[in-house]
Write a protein that holds these residues in place. Structure first.
Motif, PDB file in Angstrom:
ATOM      1  N   ASP A   1       8.532   3.191  -7.217  1.00  0.00           N
ATOM      2  CA  ASP A   1       9.111   2.294  -6.218  1.00  0.00           C
ATOM      3  C   ASP A   1       9.322   0.891  -6.772  1.00  0.00           C
ATOM      4  O   ASP A   1      10.252   0.191  -6.366  1.00  0.00           O
ATOM      5  CB  ASP A   1       8.190   2.213  -4.990  1.00  0.00           C
ATOM      6  CG  ASP A   1       7.913   3.573  -4.391  1.00  0.00           C
ATOM      7  OD1 ASP A   1       8.865   4.206  -3.916  1.00  0.00           O
ATOM      8  OD2 ASP A   1       6.739   4.000  -4.414  1.00  0.00           O
TER       9      ASP A   1
ATOM     10  N   SER B   1       0.832  -1.201   0.000  1.00  0.00           N
ATOM     11  CA  SER B   1       0.000   0.000   0.000  1.00  0.00           C
ATOM     12  C   SER B   1       0.868   1.254   0.000  1.00  0.00           C
ATOM     13  O   SER B   1       1.845   1.353   0.747  1.00  0.00           O
ATOM     14  CB  SER B   1      -0.910  -0.003   1.235  1.00  0.00           C
ATOM     15  OG  SER B   1      -1.651   1.200   1.315  1.00  0.00           O
ATOM     16  N   GLY B   2       0.516   2.205  -0.855  1.00  0.00           N
ATOM     17  CA  GLY B   2       1.236   3.467  -0.928  1.00  0.00           C
ATOM     18  C   GLY B   2       2.343   3.507  -1.947  1.00  0.00           C
ATOM     19  O   GLY B   2       2.892   4.580  -2.232  1.00  0.00           O
ATOM     20  N   HIS B   3       2.701   2.369  -2.519  1.00  0.00           N
ATOM     21  CA  HIS B   3       3.773   2.342  -3.508  1.00  0.00           C
ATOM     22  C   HIS B   3       3.303   2.926  -4.843  1.00  0.00           C
ATOM     23  O   HIS B   3       2.127   2.847  -5.198  1.00  0.00           O
ATOM     24  CB  HIS B   3       4.261   0.918  -3.734  1.00  0.00           C
ATOM     25  CG  HIS B   3       5.264   0.464  -2.735  1.00  0.00           C
ATOM     26  ND1 HIS B   3       5.595  -0.863  -2.527  1.00  0.00           N
ATOM     27  CD2 HIS B   3       6.047   1.157  -1.870  1.00  0.00           C
ATOM     28  CE1 HIS B   3       6.518  -0.957  -1.589  1.00  0.00           C
ATOM     29  NE2 HIS B   3       6.800   0.255  -1.175  1.00  0.00           N
ATOM     30  N   HIS B   4       4.276   3.496  -5.566  1.00  0.00           N
ATOM     31  CA  HIS B   4       4.041   3.948  -6.935  1.00  0.00           C
ATOM     32  C   HIS B   4       4.662   2.895  -7.860  1.00  0.00           C
ATOM     33  O   HIS B   4       5.881   2.683  -7.837  1.00  0.00           O
ATOM     34  CB  HIS B   4       4.672   5.313  -7.168  1.00  0.00           C
ATOM     35  CG  HIS B   4       4.126   6.384  -6.274  1.00  0.00           C
ATOM     36  ND1 HIS B   4       2.837   6.861  -6.383  1.00  0.00           N
ATOM     37  CD2 HIS B   4       4.692   7.041  -5.224  1.00  0.00           C
ATOM     38  CE1 HIS B   4       2.632   7.781  -5.455  1.00  0.00           C
ATOM     39  NE2 HIS B   4       3.728   7.900  -4.730  1.00  0.00           N
TER      40      HIS B   4
ATOM     41  N   GLY C   1      -1.538   4.689  -3.020  1.00  0.00           N
ATOM     42  CA  GLY C   1      -0.463   4.609  -4.000  1.00  0.00           C
ATOM     43  C   GLY C   1      -0.982   4.905  -5.389  1.00  0.00           C
ATOM     44  O   GLY C   1      -2.027   5.542  -5.569  1.00  0.00           O
ATOM     45  N   SER C   2      -0.246   4.440  -6.388  1.00  0.00           N
ATOM     46  CA  SER C   2      -0.669   4.663  -7.770  1.00  0.00           C
ATOM     47  C   SER C   2      -0.088   3.578  -8.655  1.00  0.00           C
ATOM     48  O   SER C   2       0.968   3.002  -8.347  1.00  0.00           O
ATOM     49  CB  SER C   2      -0.211   6.034  -8.279  1.00  0.00           C
ATOM     50  OG  SER C   2       1.203   6.089  -8.381  1.00  0.00           O
TER      51      SER C   2
ATOM     52  N   VAL D   1      -1.499  -1.722  -4.117  1.00  0.00           N
ATOM     53  CA  VAL D   1      -1.042  -0.367  -3.789  1.00  0.00           C
ATOM     54  C   VAL D   1      -2.131   0.461  -3.126  1.00  0.00           C
ATOM     55  O   VAL D   1      -1.845   1.362  -2.342  1.00  0.00           O
ATOM     56  CB  VAL D   1      -0.500   0.363  -5.038  1.00  0.00           C
ATOM     57  CG1 VAL D   1       0.648  -0.420  -5.651  1.00  0.00           C
ATOM     58  CG2 VAL D   1      -1.596   0.585  -6.073  1.00  0.00           C
TER      59      VAL D   1
END
Length: 351
Positions: free
Chosen positions: A201, A125-128, A151-152, A147
């Protein structure tokens, strides 16, 4: 995650007592054709997961081609579909179920490989994340789920028609188009060149020639980021691994494949199923080095030549290479003993 009553427009999974699964979208006034009659969607809408629905009898004439009834003559399963009274359990499909049942434009990745991509790629979660090759959207839907909205996901798909298939499958799964998904079409190098430096990421490559995309991938990924490439053939895997080593921008690649085998468990009859999901692809995993630093390379033994083509050697050189290539793993003493034993057996056979 959806909970509560089943609503019109949702995808629902019907499972009978034999374990056969049918995934379909329920709509008002609609029905799902089974081998044992029709499931009426109005019987499901407003109900709860875990309920049991019973098929109703279909009209026999609806099972045949009215213009060419002779084509259906002698087909007993046509009549069998008209039989009602068969029960199905009703559930919302798991993500793995949805992936296997969704309409496909291109071949999908299997859940066993998708799970390993997310785990080995450390996608959270939160990773690009940057993805190349949307295909039918199987990997994309799982990456979007991993994600989350914190994230995205940026996906680059070469073919616009495949991009449409992936987008539709993701929209159906979430009930709306995911707002944290940037779906782009075009060549990977051209599109990736417009993306910011060291922004992502993680990068997931599912394409024919990922070794040709490493320059743009390294420019776009953050130092320490994880690159995962899904590759189907041995020659592609070998080429990718050597390209990663040669570039100097990536750590030593780790390569693996995952095999899946289910089991039959009924009382004392406990055994593996006769069929299994064997090789589907290789995963090549590595991490990005920082600018100005070359990857540390594993040192091979000086005597071990893994590069020279054996067909380019003379007969004398080829014989000398056998020990270096570790093709002879038996001592001369043991070999002489084996030959004496075989000579004795062949002599006895002749007598």
């Amino acid at each position: 995650m959806r909970r509560g009553p089943l609503g019109a427009g949702e995808k629902v999974q019907f499972t009978d007592r034999r374990g056969k699964k049918i995934t379909d979208q329920i709509v008002e006034g609609g029905s799902t054709q089974t081998e044992h009659g029709l499931i009426l969607h109005d019987d499901v809408i407003g109900g709860s997961e875990g309920m049991v629905v019973t098929t109703v009898s279909a009209k026999r004439e609806a099972q045949t081609d009215p213009l060419h009834p002779e084509r259906d003559a002698g087909k007993p399963w046509k009549a069998a579909r008209a039989i009602g009274g068969w029960q199905y359990a009703v559930m919302r499909p798991r993500l793995a179920d949805y992936v296997l049942s969704m309409p496909r434009g291109a071949q999908i990745m299997y859940p066993k490989d998708i799970a390993q991509v997310i785990q080995l790629g450390d996608i959270r979660s939160g990773h690009h994340v940057l993805e190349s090759g949307a295909g039918s959207g199987a990997m994309s839907v799982n990456l979007l789920d991993a994600v989350g909205q914190a994230g995205s996901l940026t996906t680059i798909e070469l073919r616009p028609d495949f991009a449409r298939v992936a987008e539709a499958n993701a929209t159906l799964y979430y009930g709306e188009r995911p707002s944290w998904w940037n779906l782009l079409t075009g060549d990977f190098d051209t599109v990736a060149a417009t993306l910011p430096d060291h922004h992502f990421d993680r990068i997931v490559l599912d394409m024919l020639d990922p070794w040709n995309r490493l320059d743009q991938a390294w420019r776009a990924i953050a130092p320490g980021g994880v690159l995962v490439a899904y590759i189907t053939t041995i020659t592609q895997m070998s080429r990718m691994a050597e390209a990663l080593r040669e570039s100097g921008h990536w750590t030593e690649p780790a390569v693996q494949e995952t095999l899946e085998r289910s089991w039959k468990v009924q009382g004392l009859a406990v055994r593996p199923d006769h069929q299994m999901i064997g090789h589907t692809g290789f995963l090549v995993v590595c991490r990005a080095m920082a600018e100005g630093f070359d990857a540390l390379k594993k040192r091979d033994r000086p005597a071990k030549d893994t590069v020279t083509d054996v067909d380019d050697l003379t007969a004398e050189e080829r014989e000398a290479q056998l020990e270096d290539l570790e093709l002879r793993d038996i001592s001369d003493r043991k070999l002489r003993k084996v030959l004496r034993d075989l000579d004795r057996q062949v002599s006895s056979l002749a007598r």
